[in-house]
Design a protein around this motif. Structure first.
Motif, mmCIF file in Angstrom:
data_model
loop_
_atom_site.group_PDB
_atom_site.id
_atom_site.type_symbol
_atom_site.label_atom_id
_atom_site.label_comp_id
_atom_site.label_asym_id
_atom_site.label_seq_id
_atom_site.Cartn_x
_atom_site.Cartn_y
_atom_site.Cartn_z
ATOM 1 N N ASN A 86 0.822 -1.211 0.000
ATOM 2 C CA ASN A 86 0.000 0.000 0.000
ATOM 3 C C ASN A 86 0.856 1.261 0.000
ATOM 4 O OD1 ASN A 86 -2.191 -1.800 0.424
ATOM 5 N ND2 ASN A 86 -3.270 -0.224 1.592
ATOM 6 N N VAL A 124 -3.504 3.102 11.678
ATOM 7 C CA VAL A 124 -3.204 4.198 10.757
ATOM 8 C C VAL A 124 -4.201 5.339 10.950
ATOM 9 C CG1 VAL A 124 -3.056 4.853 8.316
ATOM 10 C CG2 VAL A 124 -2.136 2.654 9.084
ATOM 11 N N TYR A 144 1.506 5.432 0.027
ATOM 12 C CA TYR A 144 0.962 6.683 0.546
ATOM 13 C C TYR A 144 1.978 7.784 0.254
ATOM 14 C CZ TYR A 144 4.240 6.318 4.475
ATOM 15 O OH TYR A 144 5.375 6.236 5.236
ATOM 16 N N PHE A 169 7.499 4.579 8.854
ATOM 17 C CA PHE A 169 6.124 5.062 8.720
ATOM 18 C C PHE A 169 5.921 6.388 9.444
ATOM 19 C CE2 PHE A 169 1.625 5.324 9.917
ATOM 20 C CZ PHE A 169 1.053 5.265 8.651
ATOM 21 N N TRP A 184 2.646 -0.596 4.711
ATOM 22 C CA TRP A 184 2.590 0.761 4.180
ATOM 23 C C TRP A 184 3.941 1.172 3.614
ATOM 24 C CZ3 TRP A 184 -1.928 3.146 3.438
ATOM 25 C CH2 TRP A 184 -3.041 2.594 4.078
#
Length: 356
Positions: A184, A257, A186, A326, A221
């Protein structure tokens, strides 16, 4: 010097890739082919040294013309329908773009680089997803490049089909292909239908944060710049015919998240009083917790429970490692959306489509 054709280069990951490549390799030529559907945006390529051609990857005559006239030696194929919810409500577009479109590109690449008995130096790199592998149990080991495919949505099934076509064109025709399967993403320029930008903007506007099921679906992520650097490494050093998994090393439940996002917004409003004036509808503007917007809704059909990526092959063969953890990547992302309100306002009010 390379000449690249980047499909879908006005979308989220594609635009970040174009920006990174143009910044680090300014001598190379970049042609972007993008149909500028709802998720494509000219503004994503503002002030970047790249030519944007508006067109469909299924238009083989156009692709033939671009490959020849720009002397393209590298195709980087991002163009895809990618939102799972949309694939459930309208799967036809996913088959057309992701399967038929990828096949059209492969045919054009074969004509340009392997036609007439010639063999020109080339690379066809295909960007895929970890969703083709299906879902994992809580104790299952992460996906590797040899994990059997088991897609569970029309989106992931269409990407799996495109992966198989790319593999077949290498093994059958000798086209020099590589594929990367990512987790994923971002970061900046992400269209606000995906979780992080959607929830961030909803929170600023005082809208509900709709959480599927119990919110405990786990994802790895990956900051988009790390993904793009991984793609560059595959193009530079990846072995033709091989697949490489690219992950971020941040396996987190969606609810974690979301809670991180809520706290980040509360902290941002506390630190910057101007945000209260800019976003008066946000709970944080009234001293309320952003988490008060959380709303649990029915889970979507076929929702995969857990994804996790083992990227040791990319690490060992290509030297890939994510540069963002992250916490730092997420903080940068929130700061980018707060600093780029005109960009997302144009999407929210639809005015960005006027330039399509």
């Amino acid at each position: 010097m390379r000449s690249l054709l980047v499909t879908g280069g006005a979308g989220f990951i594609g635009a970040n890739f174009v920006r990174l490549w143009a910044r680090e390799r300014p001598a190379d030529r970049i042609t972007v082919l993008d149909a500028l559907t709802y998720a494509g945006n000219r503004a994503n390529l503002a002030n970047v040294k790249a030519e944007l051609v508006v067109g469909d990857i299924r238009d083989e005559a156009l692709v033939d013309q671009l490959l020849a006239s720009r002397e393209v030696d590298t195709i980087v194929h991002f163009a895809a329908e990618s939102h799972v919810d949309r694939s459930i409500s309208g799967p036809d577009a996913f088959v057309e773009t992701n399967v038929v479109g990828t096949h059209a590109l492969l045919k054009a690449a074969r004509r340009a680089w392997l036609g007439d008995g010639a063999r020109r130096p080339h690379r066809f790199h295909h960007i895929s997803t970890d969703e083709v592998y299906g879902t994992l149990g809580p104790e299952d080991p992460p996906f590797t490049e040899t994990t059997p495919y088991a897609p569970n949505s029309p989106y992931s099934a269409s990407k799996a089909a495109s992966d198989h076509l790319v593999r077949a064109y290498h093994h059958t025709f000798g086209l020099e292909t590589t594929t990367s399967n990512c987790s994923n993403n971002y970061g900046p320029f992400q269209f606000p239908e995906k979780l992080i930008p959607l929830f961030l903007l909803n929170a600023l506007e005082g809208r509900p944060l709709p959480i599927y099921g119990d919110g405990m679906q786990v994802r790895d992520w990956l900051h988009v710049e790390d993904h793009c650097r991984g793609i560059m490494a595959v193009i530079d050093r990846g072995r033709p015919g091989e697949t490489y998994n690219i992950g971020g090393g941040a396996e987190l439940p969606n609810l974690v998240v979301i809670d991180t996002l809520c706290r980040a917004i509360d902290d941002a409003f506390a630190a910057d009083p101007s945000l209260t004036r800019r976003f008066p509808d946000a709970p944080a503007a009234r001293g309320l917790p952003t988490a008060s917007l959380k709303t649990f809704v029915a889970d979507r059909p076929g929702h995969d429970r857990r994804y996790a990526i083992d990227c040791s092959k990319a690490r060992d063969e290509l030297g890939y490692a994510p540069r963002h953890d992250f916490a730092s990547g997420f903080a940068q992302t929130v700061a980018w959306y707060l600093a780029n309100e005109p960009w997302w306002r144009a999407i929210r009010d639809g005015s960005y489509r006027a330039a399509a």
